[in-house]
Design a protein around this motif. Structure first.
Motif, mmCIF file in Angstrom:
data_model
loop_
_atom_site.group_PDB
_atom_site.id
_atom_site.type_symbol
_atom_site.label_atom_id
_atom_site.label_comp_id
_atom_site.label_asym_id
_atom_site.label_seq_id
_atom_site.Cartn_x
_atom_site.Cartn_y
_atom_site.Cartn_z
ATOM 1 N N ARG A 159 13.248 -24.072 2.934
ATOM 2 C CA ARG A 159 13.584 -23.479 4.232
ATOM 3 C C ARG A 159 13.135 -24.454 5.319
ATOM 4 N NH1 ARG A 159 13.287 -17.685 6.740
ATOM 5 N NH2 ARG A 159 13.898 -17.076 4.644
ATOM 6 N N ARG A 184 14.543 -23.666 -4.010
ATOM 7 C CA ARG A 184 15.039 -23.500 -2.639
ATOM 8 C C ARG A 184 14.012 -23.998 -1.620
ATOM 9 N NH1 ARG A 184 12.804 -18.835 -4.393
ATOM 10 N NH2 ARG A 184 11.508 -17.618 -2.942
ATOM 11 N N GLU A 210 10.645 -15.006 2.215
ATOM 12 C CA GLU A 210 10.601 -15.800 0.990
ATOM 13 C C GLU A 210 9.869 -15.057 -0.127
ATOM 14 O OE1 GLU A 210 12.080 -18.540 0.152
ATOM 15 O OE2 GLU A 210 13.018 -18.774 2.118
ATOM 16 N N GLY A 237 9.334 -15.829 8.130
ATOM 17 C CA GLY A 237 9.967 -16.615 7.077
ATOM 18 C C GLY A 237 9.232 -16.488 5.756
#
Length: 229
Positions: A199, A197, A184, A180
């Motif tokens: 996650r 944003r 990103e 992840g």
């Protein structure tokens, strides 16, 4: 914050002999009030009089005093906090009185008190919240862990901050987080991704007793003034 600076001179007996316009405005007097030579003690709260006398004695003896905090008294009876700086007024090689300046720091003290209360409030929130807040640098090292980690994983905040991600989560979960983060960083490099944003990932983390707890992590970037992560 604006700074209000009053200047004054007193003779050896402590009577006011000169002052600036700011002093009048700060203490809410007019020029008529000073015609008969008011004593400097009248500008201090009564609880300060002993300390004022001690300081005046030192200055008359030739010692300047650094900024000291006193409670001052206005004509209408209201009080304010100020810093006072004093030095001997030397004339013909003899101390004829005292020169000084007074800086009204009431607003600064109020701002400091408001900040202290705000810090205490948010410290209480962090210490008592059910969720855990963590901050990591761009090398994925912890720079902050909220005290609530104790209830979640059994570690103190200091212990948790010293841990690596390998020590925090299972190998499978570590792979999820690493993947992840890589995704990103690619989005970050594109320059087109939403800077706000976030996650969400669900991972397994170790508790201090060796058991495993399932954690839902909401992750987003912290940014500096240039919006750099």
């Amino acid at each position: 914050l604006p700074i209000s600076i009053s200047t004054f001179e007193v003779d050896a007996a402590g009577s006011i002999i000169s002052y600036n316009r700011t002093a009048l405005e700060t203490f809410r007097y007019n020029e008529e009030d000073f015609k008969e030579g008011m004593n400097a003690l009248q500008f201090f709260a009564p609880e300060e009089w002993q300390r004022v006398g001690e300081n005046m004695g030192k200055v008359i003896e030739g010692t300047s005093t650094p900024g000291q905090e006193f409670t001052f008294l206005r004509k209408d009876g209201s009080k304010f906090i100020g810093l006072i700086y004093t030095s001997p007024n030397i004339k013909q090689n003899k101390t004829a009185g005292i020169r000084g300046v007074i800086i009204d720091i009431t607003e600064r003290k109020q701002a400091e008190e408001a900040l202290r209360e705000s810090e205490e409030k948010y410290r209480w929130v962090l210490n008592n919240m059910a969720d855990v807040i963590t901050v990591m640098d761009m090398n994925l090292r912890f720079t902050y862990v909220s005290p609530s980690i104790m209830r979640m994983r059994g570690y103190t905040a200091e212990e948790a901050m010293a841990q690596t991600l390998e020590q925090v989560m299972t190998p499978e979960s570590l792979q999820i987080v690493a993947k992840g983060f890589e995704e990103e960083m690619k989005l970050e490099a594109s320059g087109t991704a939403d800077p706000a944003r976030s996650r969400i990932v669900v991972v397994e983390e170790y508790k201090k007793d060796g058991s495993i707890v399932l954690m839902e992590n909401h992750m987003s970037f912290l940014r500096d003034e240039t919006q750099k992560a």
